[in-house]
Motif scaffolding. Structure first.
Motif, PDB file in Angstrom:
ATOM      1  N   LEU A 122       0.849  -1.178   0.000  1.00  0.00           N
ATOM      2  CA  LEU A 122       0.000   0.000   0.000  1.00  0.00           C
ATOM      3  C   LEU A 122       0.883   1.225   0.000  1.00  0.00           C
ATOM      4  N   PRO A 123       0.590   2.196  -0.869  1.00  0.00           N
ATOM      5  CA  PRO A 123       1.314   3.454  -0.761  1.00  0.00           C
ATOM      6  C   PRO A 123       0.892   4.136   0.530  1.00  0.00           C
ATOM      7  N   GLY A 124       1.747   4.968   1.075  1.00  0.00           N
ATOM      8  CA  GLY A 124       1.351   5.633   2.307  1.00  0.00           C
ATOM      9  C   GLY A 124       2.504   6.346   2.952  1.00  0.00           C
ATOM     10  N   VAL A 125       2.482   6.361   4.263  1.00  0.00           N
ATOM     11  CA  VAL A 125       3.475   7.081   5.045  1.00  0.00           C
ATOM     12  C   VAL A 125       4.881   6.654   4.659  1.00  0.00           C
ATOM     13  N   PRO A 160       5.466  -1.586   3.936  1.00  0.00           N
ATOM     14  CA  PRO A 160       5.297  -1.444   5.369  1.00  0.00           C
ATOM     15  C   PRO A 160       4.688  -2.694   5.989  1.00  0.00           C
ATOM     16  N   ALA A 161       3.928  -3.425   5.220  1.00  0.00           N
ATOM     17  CA  ALA A 161       3.308  -4.635   5.756  1.00  0.00           C
ATOM     18  C   ALA A 161       2.949  -5.558   4.607  1.00  0.00           C
ATOM     19  N   HIS A 162       3.018  -6.844   4.845  1.00  0.00           N
ATOM     20  CA  HIS A 162       2.498  -7.820   3.895  1.00  0.00           C
ATOM     21  C   HIS A 162       1.860  -8.939   4.698  1.00  0.00           C
ATOM     22  N   THR A 163       1.086  -9.756   4.020  1.00  0.00           N
ATOM     23  CA  THR A 163       0.321 -10.754   4.748  1.00  0.00           C
ATOM     24  C   THR A 163       1.148 -11.979   5.072  1.00  0.00           C
ATOM     25  N   GLU A 164       0.821 -12.579   6.142  1.00  0.00           N
ATOM     26  CA  GLU A 164       1.214 -13.878   6.628  1.00  0.00           C
ATOM     27  C   GLU A 164       2.689 -14.229   6.719  1.00  0.00           C
ATOM     28  N   THR A 165       3.146 -14.325   7.907  1.00  0.00           N
ATOM     29  CA  THR A 165       4.401 -14.988   8.200  1.00  0.00           C
ATOM     30  C   THR A 165       4.000 -16.399   8.577  1.00  0.00           C
ATOM     31  N   LEU A 166       4.651 -17.364   7.978  1.00  0.00           N
ATOM     32  CA  LEU A 166       4.159 -18.729   8.060  1.00  0.00           C
ATOM     33  C   LEU A 166       4.157 -19.328   9.454  1.00  0.00           C
ATOM     34  N   LEU A 202       9.301   9.966  15.608  1.00  0.00           N
ATOM     35  CA  LEU A 202       8.800   9.668  14.264  1.00  0.00           C
ATOM     36  C   LEU A 202       8.446   8.188  14.105  1.00  0.00           C
ATOM     37  N   ALA A 203       9.306   7.296  14.573  1.00  0.00           N
ATOM     38  CA  ALA A 203       9.074   5.862  14.381  1.00  0.00           C
ATOM     39  C   ALA A 203       7.783   5.409  15.055  1.00  0.00           C
ATOM     40  N   SER A 204       7.568   5.782  16.302  1.00  0.00           N
ATOM     41  CA  SER A 204       6.340   5.369  16.982  1.00  0.00           C
ATOM     42  C   SER A 204       5.120   6.045  16.372  1.00  0.00           C
ATOM     43  N   HIS A 205       5.274   7.264  15.867  1.00  0.00           N
ATOM     44  CA  HIS A 205       4.172   7.953  15.195  1.00  0.00           C
ATOM     45  C   HIS A 205       3.763   7.203  13.925  1.00  0.00           C
ATOM     46  N   VAL A 206       4.735   6.791  13.125  1.00  0.00           N
ATOM     47  CA  VAL A 206       4.447   6.054  11.888  1.00  0.00           C
ATOM     48  C   VAL A 206       3.781   4.717  12.216  1.00  0.00           C
ATOM     49  N   LEU A 207       4.297   4.006  13.218  1.00  0.00           N
ATOM     50  CA  LEU A 207       3.693   2.732  13.609  1.00  0.00           C
ATOM     51  C   LEU A 207       2.264   2.931  14.123  1.00  0.00           C
ATOM     52  N   GLY A 208       2.033   4.020  14.838  1.00  0.00           N
ATOM     53  CA  GLY A 208       0.685   4.326  15.309  1.00  0.00           C
ATOM     54  C   GLY A 208      -0.264   4.600  14.155  1.00  0.00           C
ATOM     55  N   GLN A 209       0.200   5.358  13.152  1.00  0.00           N
ATOM     56  CA  GLN A 209      -0.632   5.623  11.975  1.00  0.00           C
ATOM     57  C   GLN A 209      -0.939   4.332  11.224  1.00  0.00           C
ATOM     58  N   ALA A 252      -4.658   0.633   9.068  1.00  0.00           N
ATOM     59  CA  ALA A 252      -4.502  -0.648   8.365  1.00  0.00           C
ATOM     60  C   ALA A 252      -5.828  -1.324   8.048  1.00  0.00           C
ATOM     61  N   ARG A 253      -6.729  -1.405   9.018  1.00  0.00           N
ATOM     62  CA  ARG A 253      -7.995  -2.117   8.781  1.00  0.00           C
ATOM     63  C   ARG A 253      -8.772  -1.499   7.623  1.00  0.00           C
ATOM     64  N   SER A 254      -9.005  -0.201   7.677  1.00  0.00           N
ATOM     65  CA  SER A 254      -9.816   0.432   6.633  1.00  0.00           C
ATOM     66  C   SER A 254      -9.079   0.489   5.299  1.00  0.00           C
ATOM     67  N   ASP A 255      -7.788   0.769   5.327  1.00  0.00           N
ATOM     68  CA  ASP A 255      -7.032   0.847   4.068  1.00  0.00           C
ATOM     69  C   ASP A 255      -6.994  -0.497   3.356  1.00  0.00           C
ATOM     70  N   TRP A 256      -6.734  -1.574   4.100  1.00  0.00           N
ATOM     71  CA  TRP A 256      -6.668  -2.887   3.466  1.00  0.00           C
ATOM     72  C   TRP A 256      -8.039  -3.342   3.000  1.00  0.00           C
ATOM     73  N   LEU A 257      -9.072  -3.043   3.769  1.00  0.00           N
ATOM     74  CA  LEU A 257     -10.423  -3.398   3.358  1.00  0.00           C
ATOM     75  C   LEU A 257     -10.784  -2.690   2.057  1.00  0.00           C
ATOM     76  N   GLU A 258     -10.467  -1.416   1.970  1.00  0.00           N
ATOM     77  CA  GLU A 258     -10.756  -0.644   0.762  1.00  0.00           C
ATOM     78  C   GLU A 258      -9.921  -1.101  -0.430  1.00  0.00           C
ATOM     79  N   HIS A 259      -8.642  -1.349  -0.206  1.00  0.00           N
ATOM     80  CA  HIS A 259      -7.726  -1.652  -1.311  1.00  0.00           C
ATOM     81  C   HIS A 259      -7.714  -3.128  -1.704  1.00  0.00           C
ATOM     82  N   TRP A 260      -7.775  -4.036  -0.714  1.00  0.00           N
ATOM     83  CA  TRP A 260      -7.636  -5.464  -0.988  1.00  0.00           C
ATOM     84  C   TRP A 260      -8.897  -6.282  -0.731  1.00  0.00           C
TER      85      TRP A 260
END
Length: 172
Positions: A18-21, A33-39, A79-86, A91-99
């Motif tokens: 996802l494009p983003g921060v 920033p994130a991808h699905t499933e670590t086995l 900055l790092a904790s701010h980005v992780l907080g965002q 994540a829930r709404s962005d992934w639902l909308e995009h994927w």
């Protein structure tokens, strides 16, 4: 670009970006920033408490923060904790909308020899334990690593229960 200590290996799971921060820190290119499933992550699986069937069905709802880097020359307090907080808030709404599906848990693996995980703790993530350090074994190949800290952030108060659900059943 190859970054020391991170390498350039692909993630274990499905690569959905996802494009983003993160674009601001990747030279304008969409970063991962994130991808699905670590086995397999024993500490995570024990914390969730899911059955084998629930794990098979719901593992794609676990997003792995596969790379997280803020270049050393970038000096912005918190900055790092701010980005992780965002990331956690969106994540829930962005992934639902995009994927078309809603993730329920964020996870990340931190090498304690190089990083303390302070930004994850500051952003409200939970340290569950460490990996075995064996890495992902593919047929005909061996992979050795060092144990990594397992950090998680549920996306909503019902995330664990929903990860344990199978075909409409919920966790007892």
């Amino acid at each position: 670009m190859r970054t020391p200590g991170l390498g350039d290996a692909d993630g274990d799971g499905e690569d959905r970006r996802l494009p983003g921060v993160s674009e601001a820190f990747a030279g304008g290119r969409p970063a991962r920033p994130a991808h699905t499933e670590t086995l397999a992550a024993t500490a995570r699986d024990a914390w969730i408490g899911w059955t084998a069937q629930a794990r098979r069905e719901n593992l794609p709802r676990v997003l792995n923060n596969s790379r997280f880097l803020i270049f050393p020359h970038v000096r912005v307090p918190h900055l790092a904790s701010h980005v992780l907080g965002q990331l956690a808030r969106r994540a829930r709404s962005d992934w639902l909308e995009h994927w078309g599906f809603e993730p329920l848990l964020l996870e990340s693996f931190v090498d304690p020899r190089q990083h303390a995980g302070t930004c994850y703790r500051a952003a409200g993530w939970q340290l569950l334990g460490e990996t075995s350090g064996r890495g992902l074994a593919r047929p005909g190949r061996t992979y050795h690593s060092t144990p990594r800290q397992v950090w998680v952030k549920p996306l909503g108060s019902d995330g664990r229960d929903r990860l344990c659900s199978v075909a409409g059943l919920s966790r007892p």
